[in-house]
Design a protein around this motif. Structure first.
Motif, PDB file in Angstrom:
ATOM      1  N   ILE A  70      26.848  53.628  50.079  1.00  0.00           N
ATOM      2  CA  ILE A  70      25.748  54.513  50.073  1.00  0.00           C
ATOM      3  C   ILE A  70      25.036  53.438  50.604  1.00  0.00           C
ATOM      4  O   ILE A  70      24.301  53.639  51.910  1.00  0.00           O
ATOM      5  N   HIS A  71      24.560  52.693  50.039  1.00  0.00           N
ATOM      6  CA  HIS A  71      23.021  51.290  49.972  1.00  0.00           C
ATOM      7  C   HIS A  71      23.790  51.126  50.836  1.00  0.00           C
ATOM      8  O   HIS A  71      23.001  50.550  52.282  1.00  0.00           O
ATOM      9  N   LEU A  72      24.949  50.224  51.814  1.00  0.00           N
ATOM     10  CA  LEU A  72      25.003  49.429  52.569  1.00  0.00           C
ATOM     11  C   LEU A  72      25.135  50.301  54.233  1.00  0.00           C
ATOM     12  O   LEU A  72      24.216  49.559  54.701  1.00  0.00           O
ATOM     13  N   PHE A  73      25.240  51.107  53.914  1.00  0.00           N
ATOM     14  CA  PHE A  73      25.266  52.248  55.259  1.00  0.00           C
ATOM     15  C   PHE A  73      23.537  52.890  55.637  1.00  0.00           C
ATOM     16  O   PHE A  73      22.885  52.550  56.386  1.00  0.00           O
ATOM     17  N   ASN A  74      22.527  52.454  54.143  1.00  0.00           N
ATOM     18  CA  ASN A  74      21.384  52.400  53.995  1.00  0.00           C
ATOM     19  C   ASN A  74      20.994  51.384  54.721  1.00  0.00           C
ATOM     20  O   ASN A  74      19.182  51.530  55.442  1.00  0.00           O
ATOM     21  N   LYS A  75      21.029  50.847  54.312  1.00  0.00           N
ATOM     22  CA  LYS A  75      20.418  49.592  54.533  1.00  0.00           C
ATOM     23  C   LYS A  75      20.875  48.364  55.568  1.00  0.00           C
ATOM     24  O   LYS A  75      19.411  47.888  56.131  1.00  0.00           O
ATOM     25  N   PHE A  76      22.384  48.953  56.328  1.00  0.00           N
ATOM     26  CA  PHE A  76      22.306  48.066  57.942  1.00  0.00           C
ATOM     27  C   PHE A  76      22.546  48.934  59.082  1.00  0.00           C
ATOM     28  O   PHE A  76      22.952  50.330  58.684  1.00  0.00           O
ATOM     29  N   GLY A 103      26.036  45.777  61.731  1.00  0.00           N
ATOM     30  CA  GLY A 103      25.625  44.856  60.939  1.00  0.00           C
ATOM     31  C   GLY A 103      23.855  44.644  60.490  1.00  0.00           C
ATOM     32  O   GLY A 103      24.829  43.532  59.262  1.00  0.00           O
ATOM     33  N   GLU A 104      23.519  44.338  60.903  1.00  0.00           N
ATOM     34  CA  GLU A 104      22.150  43.853  61.091  1.00  0.00           C
ATOM     35  C   GLU A 104      21.523  45.121  60.595  1.00  0.00           C
ATOM     36  O   GLU A 104      21.045  46.187  60.496  1.00  0.00           O
ATOM     37  N   PRO A 105      20.158  44.346  59.038  1.00  0.00           N
ATOM     38  CA  PRO A 105      19.607  45.001  58.737  1.00  0.00           C
ATOM     39  C   PRO A 105      18.593  45.743  59.141  1.00  0.00           C
ATOM     40  O   PRO A 105      17.958  45.148  59.716  1.00  0.00           O
ATOM     41  N   ARG A 106      17.790  46.894  58.498  1.00  0.00           N
ATOM     42  CA  ARG A 106      17.104  48.105  59.228  1.00  0.00           C
ATOM     43  C   ARG A 106      15.898  47.062  58.235  1.00  0.00           C
ATOM     44  O   ARG A 106      15.779  46.868  57.844  1.00  0.00           O
ATOM     45  N   LYS A 107      14.656  47.536  58.911  1.00  0.00           N
ATOM     46  CA  LYS A 107      12.912  46.808  58.756  1.00  0.00           C
ATOM     47  C   LYS A 107      12.503  48.750  58.250  1.00  0.00           C
ATOM     48  O   LYS A 107      12.674  49.151  58.378  1.00  0.00           O
TER      49      LYS A 107
END
Length: 79
Positions: A65-71, A75-79
């Protein structure tokens, strides 16, 4: 791990020229984390549960879930 999700992951790995082992290994290097995030987005779009995706990637569902929300889907980090 079910054969269906294994097939989906294998197809993704062939398409992206990755190894399934890389997605399942414990490394936290950014390149592997980004690849896992792409896999999570693809599998979630196909309707798999957080727990099922976590088992397929050798991760806890909360990590998935953390991966889904953060990227994002690339596969690029969300800002």
């Amino acid at each position: 791990m079910s054969e269906k999700i294994l097939k989906e992951l294998t197809e993704l790995c062939l398409l992206k020229k990755w190894s399934l082992r890389e997605l399942q290994m414990p490394s936290r290097k950014p390149v592997f984390v980004g690849r896992r995030a792409v896999a999570v987005h693809c599998l979630r779009r196909l309707g798999y549960s957080w727990s099922t995706i976590g088992r397929a990637l050798s991760r806890d569902h909360s990590t998935v879930i953390h991966l889904f929300n953060k990227f994002d889907e690339q596969g690029e980090p969300r800002k």
